[in-house]
Design an enzyme around this catalytic site. Structure first.
Site, short mmCIF file in Angstrom:
data_model
loop_
_atom_site.label_atom_id
_atom_site.label_comp_id
_atom_site.label_asym_id
_atom_site.label_seq_id
_atom_site.Cartn_x
_atom_site.Cartn_y
_atom_site.Cartn_z
N LYS A 77 23.82 32.70 50.39
CA LYS A 77 22.69 33.24 51.17
C LYS A 77 22.24 32.20 52.18
O LYS A 77 22.31 31.00 51.91
CB LYS A 77 21.52 33.52 50.24
CG LYS A 77 21.80 34.54 49.19
CD LYS A 77 20.59 34.66 48.30
CE LYS A 77 20.92 35.44 47.06
NZ LYS A 77 19.87 35.33 46.07
N ASP A 119 36.40 32.10 52.36
CA ASP A 119 36.51 32.63 53.73
C ASP A 119 35.17 32.68 54.45
O ASP A 119 35.09 32.34 55.64
CB ASP A 119 37.26 33.97 53.77
CG ASP A 119 36.58 35.06 52.97
OD1 ASP A 119 35.74 34.73 52.10
OD2 ASP A 119 36.88 36.24 53.21
N GLY A 120 34.11 33.06 53.74
CA GLY A 120 32.78 33.10 54.38
C GLY A 120 32.38 31.71 54.87
O GLY A 120 31.92 31.55 56.02
N ASP A 143 39.58 33.66 43.78
CA ASP A 143 40.30 34.90 44.16
C ASP A 143 41.69 34.62 44.75
O ASP A 143 42.50 35.54 44.84
CB ASP A 143 39.49 35.68 45.22
CG ASP A 143 38.08 35.97 44.76
OD1 ASP A 143 37.88 36.12 43.55
OD2 ASP A 143 37.19 36.05 45.61
N MET A 185 37.78 39.68 38.22
CA MET A 185 37.33 39.51 39.61
C MET A 185 38.53 39.40 40.56
O MET A 185 39.67 39.58 40.15
CB MET A 185 36.46 38.26 39.71
CG MET A 185 35.06 38.44 39.18
SD MET A 185 34.11 36.91 39.40
CE MET A 185 32.45 37.52 39.12
N GLY A 186 38.23 39.09 41.83
CA GLY A 186 39.32 38.89 42.80
C GLY A 186 39.06 39.49 44.16
O GLY A 186 39.90 39.39 45.05
N ARG A 187 37.93 40.20 44.30
CA ARG A 187 37.61 40.92 45.55
C ARG A 187 38.75 41.85 45.95
O ARG A 187 39.18 42.64 45.14
CB ARG A 187 37.25 39.94 46.66
CG ARG A 187 36.06 39.05 46.35
CD ARG A 187 35.42 38.49 47.58
NE ARG A 187 34.64 39.53 48.24
CZ ARG A 187 33.39 39.86 47.91
NH1 ARG A 187 32.76 39.20 46.97
NH2 ARG A 187 32.76 40.83 48.52
N ARG A 283 37.56 51.08 25.16
CA ARG A 283 36.47 50.11 25.34
C ARG A 283 36.72 49.35 26.64
O ARG A 283 37.87 49.12 27.02
CB ARG A 283 36.41 49.10 24.19
CG ARG A 283 36.08 49.72 22.84
CD ARG A 283 34.63 50.21 22.79
NE ARG A 283 34.27 50.66 21.45
CZ ARG A 283 34.43 51.92 21.01
NH1 ARG A 283 34.96 52.83 21.79
NH2 ARG A 283 34.05 52.23 19.78
N ARG A 292 34.48 32.00 36.46
CA ARG A 292 34.15 30.94 37.42
C ARG A 292 33.52 29.72 36.77
O ARG A 292 33.39 28.69 37.42
CB ARG A 292 33.17 31.48 38.47
CG ARG A 292 33.85 32.32 39.46
CD ARG A 292 33.05 32.74 40.64
NE ARG A 292 31.69 32.35 40.79
CZ ARG A 292 30.83 33.03 41.53
NH1 ARG A 292 31.20 34.14 42.13
NH2 ARG A 292 29.61 32.60 41.69
O1 F6P Z 1 34.70 35.27 45.54
C1 F6P Z 1 34.50 34.88 44.22
C2 F6P Z 1 33.85 35.97 43.43
O2 F6P Z 1 33.69 35.53 42.10
C3 F6P Z 1 34.55 37.33 43.49
O3 F6P Z 1 35.68 37.38 42.64
C4 F6P Z 1 33.43 38.25 43.10
O4 F6P Z 1 33.63 39.54 43.63
C5 F6P Z 1 32.23 37.60 43.74
O5 F6P Z 1 32.56 36.24 43.96
C6 F6P Z 1 30.98 37.66 42.92
O6 F6P Z 1 29.94 37.13 43.67
P1 F6P Z 1 28.51 36.76 43.06
O7 F6P Z 1 28.64 35.45 42.35
O8 F6P Z 1 27.65 36.68 44.25
O9 F6P Z 1 28.13 37.84 42.11
#
Ligand code: F6P
Length: 365
Positions: A77, A119-120, A143, A185-187, A283, A292
């Site tokens: 942010k 990337d951001g 990711d 995860m992984g976008r 489930r 992470r």
């Molecule tokens: O880009 C890393 C990541 O963990 C993605 O895999 C996931 O979609 C996103 O960030 C989650 O973001 P936040 O921590 O803002 O919930």
């Protein structure tokens, strides 16, 4: 007067960030006349009033390479180009504070910046570079979706964690004759799902790059579950979608958080399977931020350390506007613009996709 290099960690955290910071500081301490400082919470520490800056010397970074997260803090942010402020009516709006940040950096006598991020963050690096900043990028993300590098640190540790989850879910699925869905995860990239599905021995792997047909998934399940006996483990990426559907998002009301939050793909799949006639108990486990957190694995510590050293050497060589990267096993400097231009999707012709198909993992296609 000493030259100052500013280190920033931005975007979502990931195992290995501290190892990069430590390597930068250690490498810099071998040079005369350099001082390393860090900004808290990406560039927000510089933008805040008063500024929040951390002095980084060998004592400050001793032993941190084994720790998860980042000692500098991070955020997705704010930032120099979208600083949230409240207007007179109390609504949150965003302002460009980049010029003010550059003035502050000059005041601090910062002559180089190392921006560790995905990337951001690297888009911010590129914009700052185009404004004349002496900036170097270091790629990070669990990711593995950044172009221009073979791999990002954090990803191997995330795969280990996801594989461990598959292993655990296999035993409970087997004991109960259940279908267990693990959402990872992984976008928009299916790397974590693909690698953990192969490593953990899942029967179905659903990734964003291959839209799935629910009937194909049902076929694979029915091949394994006969007369209510048998179990199935499914790994699904948070960004996976059915052939006639879109990606599944969570609500996001966080001020200044731009990214759409993916989530819910696993639960949607469960409902689709039930609607398609599957009677076996299902489930769903969403692994979430466990992927992470915690300490980086050995490979990530090594890669992060190599990236940190390389990044500081790029500072010494004045190779600004570039990002440290690993290409064909070699540490190289690539233009940041290359890294943000090309999204690293799973290549559907890669050997691992074929290996997965050869051991009967269904991608729902
Ligand atoms: O880009 C890393 C990541 O963990 C993605 O895999 C996931 O979609 C996103 O960030 C989650 O973001 P936040 O921590 O803002 O919930």
């Amino acid at each position: 007067m000493k030259k100052r290099c500013l280190v920033v960690t931005g975007g979502g955290d990931c195992p290995g960030l501290n190892a990069v910071i430590r390597a930068i500081v250690k490498r810099a301490s071998k040079e005369e006349g350099w001082e390393i400082i860090g900004s808290r919470d990406a560039f927000n520490g510089i933008l805040r009033d008063p500024m929040e800056i951390v002095e980084l010397d060998n004592a400050a970074v001793a032993g941190i390479h084994v720790r998860g997260g980042t000692i500098l803090g991070t955020t997705n942010k704010g930032g120099p180009f979208s600083w949230p402020v409240q207007d007179k009516a109390g609504n949150w709006i965003e302002e460009d504070h980049s010029a003010e940040m550059l003035r502050k950096l000059e005041f601090l006598n910062v002559s180089a910046i190392i921006n560790i991020g995905g990337d951001g963050s690297q888009r911010i690096s590129q914009q700052l570079f185009e404004m004349g900043c002496n900036i170097i990028g270091v790629p990070k993300t669990i990711d593995n979706d950044l172009g221009a590098t073979d791999i990002t640190f954090g990803f191997p540790t995330a795969v280990e964690i996801a594989t461990d989850a598959v292993d655990k879910l296999v035993t409970t699925a087997a004991s109960h004759n259940r279908i267990i869905i693990l959402e990872v995860m992984g976008r928009d990239a299916g790397w974590i799902a693909l690698q953990s599905a192969v490593a953990g021995g899942a029967e179905v792997c659903l990734i964003p790059e291959i839209k799935y047909d629910i009937n194909k998934v049902v076929e694979r399940i029915n091949k394994r579950i006969r007369n209510s006996r048998g179990f199935v483990n499914i790994v699904i990426s948070e960004g996976a979608r059915p052939i006639d559907g879109s990606q599944q998002y969570l609500e996001n009301d966080e001020i200044g958080h731009h990214n759409m939050r993916l989530g819910g793909a696993g639960n949607r799949l469960m409902h689709e399977l039930k609607e398609a006639g599957i009677k076996t108990d299902i489930r769903v486990t969403t692994l979430g931020h466990l992927q992470r957190g915690g300490k980086p694995g050995a490979y990530d510590r090594i890669l992060a350390t190599q990236f940190g050293v390389k990044a500081f050497e790029m500072v010494l060589e004045k190779g600004f506007g570039k990002m440290a990267a690993l290409r064909d096993g070699k540490l190289v400097a690539v233009p940041i613009s290359d890294a943000i231009e090309k999204y690293n999707y799973v290549d559907l012709n890669c050997d691992l996709i074929q290996t997965a198909r050869d051991i009967d993992i269904s991608f729902g296609d």
